[in-house]
Design a protein around this motif. Structure first.
Motif, PDB file in Angstrom:
ATOM      1  N   SER A  75       0.690  -1.118   0.075  1.00 16.77           N
ATOM      2  CA  SER A  75      -0.130  -0.082  -0.030  1.00 16.77           C
ATOM      3  C   SER A  75       0.851   1.105   0.006  1.00 16.77           C
ATOM      4  N   THR A  76       2.059   1.058   0.508  1.00 14.54           N
ATOM      5  CA  THR A  76       2.778   2.259   0.312  1.00 14.54           C
ATOM      6  C   THR A  76       3.880   2.433  -0.757  1.00 14.54           C
ATOM      7  N   GLN A  77       3.792   1.635  -1.431  1.00 15.01           N
ATOM      8  CA  GLN A  77       4.660   1.436  -2.837  1.00 15.01           C
ATOM      9  C   GLN A  77       3.716   2.098  -4.244  1.00 15.01           C
ATOM     10  N   SER A  78       2.540   2.134  -3.973  1.00 10.38           N
ATOM     11  CA  SER A  78       1.750   2.432  -5.140  1.00 10.38           C
ATOM     12  C   SER A  78       0.634   3.603  -4.688  1.00 10.38           C
ATOM     13  N   PRO A  79       0.647   4.702  -5.456  1.00 12.89           N
ATOM     14  CA  PRO A  79      -0.431   5.814  -5.111  1.00 12.89           C
ATOM     15  C   PRO A  79      -1.946   5.159  -5.448  1.00 12.89           C
ATOM     16  N   LEU A  80      -2.124   4.214  -6.133  1.00 11.19           N
ATOM     17  CA  LEU A  80      -3.405   3.651  -6.255  1.00 11.19           C
ATOM     18  C   LEU A  80      -4.150   3.223  -5.177  1.00 11.19           C
ATOM     19  N   PHE A  81      -3.464   2.960  -3.917  1.00 13.33           N
ATOM     20  CA  PHE A  81      -4.065   2.458  -2.567  1.00 13.33           C
ATOM     21  C   PHE A  81      -4.302   3.659  -1.987  1.00 13.33           C
ATOM     22  N   SER A  82      -4.535   4.823  -2.389  1.00 16.76           N
ATOM     23  CA  SER A  82      -4.970   6.041  -1.545  1.00 16.76           C
ATOM     24  C   SER A  82      -5.879   6.910  -2.183  1.00 16.76           C
ATOM     25  N   ALA A  86      -8.735   3.796  -2.010  1.00 17.13           N
ATOM     26  CA  ALA A  86      -8.168   3.359  -0.685  1.00 17.13           C
ATOM     27  C   ALA A  86      -8.968   2.114  -0.142  1.00 17.13           C
ATOM     28  N   PHE A  87     -10.205   1.946  -0.608  1.00 13.13           N
ATOM     29  CA  PHE A  87     -10.898   0.711  -0.184  1.00 13.13           C
ATOM     30  C   PHE A  87     -10.458  -0.308  -0.977  1.00 13.13           C
ATOM     31  N   ILE A  88     -10.544  -0.273  -2.267  1.00 13.06           N
ATOM     32  CA  ILE A  88     -10.338  -1.416  -3.163  1.00 13.06           C
ATOM     33  C   ILE A  88      -8.783  -1.840  -2.750  1.00 13.06           C
ATOM     34  N   GLY A  89      -7.990  -0.651  -2.661  1.00 17.24           N
ATOM     35  CA  GLY A  89      -6.560  -1.116  -2.778  1.00 17.24           C
ATOM     36  C   GLY A  89      -6.170  -1.757  -1.356  1.00 17.24           C
TER      37      GLY A  89
END
Length: 323
Positions: A75-82, A86-89
């Motif tokens: 989650s800290t390596q990809s901006p997609l998880f914010s 966020a919920f999906i990531g």
């Protein structure tokens, strides 16, 4: 549809409770509630091994650490998880952490679950310490500094809903499993392993299956812990975390899911409820009183709060009977 009635009713009630906590309490209490849900998942997962299968694992903190670090790293390596994703990531990283923890549980369980009792406890304890020391020396994962800046969900209610969904999944998956033929295999191993083998049950396979599923949910609990705290380090997953999980299982009752949840609430809330005593006396008596309460419960109720029963069993036995 009948199968999903109880989970849906439980979800509706718990979401209503979450809405009350969203607007009725301060952030400190909200954080405590999230920790309670995480500890409930951890306790239920360990109960599958220690309570229903009759084994003795001391390495649950290691599986929790694997889930936490996998989810935190991804989650800290990809901006997609914010942000909006966020919920999906976080959902994806939570499942990934649980699966890797389950794989580690398979690798550890396959050789070690041929052992019994104290020998199994020592092996799982060693595994937990190996994971912690390894994390201390992996610079890509922050080493002793850990991982900070772990993304979280937008607000308490969303985080609570997400954690509650996983808690319900954990509860009802283990519940349905125990009521199935596989679950009866777990119980037969707990009651008499030699007799189970004589009846043709592959006891090692049964123990490994329980261990893998337990490890998966421990990894999920670790992932949730990472996203609740926004920071993890190897010191977050010491031997004491495994001990706390065992206390929850024993205190609630070996083989009682609702007992594990009740004990998780007690273990999480009691030290914080006693924190105000330090302001009154000037001495931190929390752990003394907390330990005395645990000792009294174990003396007066050695089988745990619920024993092997669920809260619904006690309701039917005492409340309905008296009515």
């Amino acid at each position: 549809m009948q199968t999903f009635k109880a989970p849906l009713y439980s979800l509706a009630i718990l979401l209503a409770v979450g809405a009350i906590f969203q607007f009725g309490v301060n952030p400190y209490i909200q954080l405590l509630v999230l920790f309670t849900v995480v500890n409930s998942i951890l306790a239920m997962s360990l109960n599958l091994v220690n309570g229903y299968t009759g084994q003795f694992s001391l390495g649950h903190a290691g599986f929790m650490a694997i889930g936490a670090y996998v989810s935190a790293f991804l989650s800290t390596q990809s901006p997609l998880f914010s942000g909006a994703f966020a919920f999906i990531g976080i959902g994806f990283t939570t499942i990934a952490g649980g699966l890797l923890a389950a794989f580690a549980g398979y690798l550890v369980g396959l050789p070690s679950l041929r052992l019994k009792g104290d020998y199994l406890a020592i092996v799982t304890l060693g595994f937990g310490e190996i994971i912690r020391v390894a994390l201390l020396n992996i610079n890509a994962l922050g080493g002793p500094r850990g991982i900070s800046g772990i993304p979280s969900l937008p607000n308490f209610f969303v985080s609570y809903t997400y954690a509650i969904l996983w808690a319900l999944v954990c509860f009802f998956v283990i519940w349905r499993l125990i009521k199935s033929s596989h679950g009866r295999g777990f119980l037969s191993v707990r009651e008499d392993e030699i007799a189970a083998e004589a009846m043709g049950i592959d006891t090692t396979k049964m123990k490994v299956r329980a261990f893998v599923l337990s490890s998966f949910f421990a990894g999920v609990a670790g992932a949730l812990f990472a996203h609740v705290t926004n920071y993890i380090s190897p010191s977050s997953f010491t031997f004491l975390m495994s001990v706390n999980a065992i206390i929850m299982v024993v205190l609630g009752g070996m083989g009682s899911m609702t007992g594990s949840i009740t004990a998780a609430i007690f273990i999480t809330a009691m030290p914080e409820a006693l924190r105000s005593l330090q302001d009154l006396t000037g001495v931190d008596l929390r752990m003394v009183i907390y330990s005395l309460l645990l000792i009294l419960v174990m003396i007066l109720r050695p089988q745990g709060i619920f024993g092997e029963h669920e809260i619904t069993d006690l309701w039917r036995k005492y409340v309905r009977k008296s009515a």
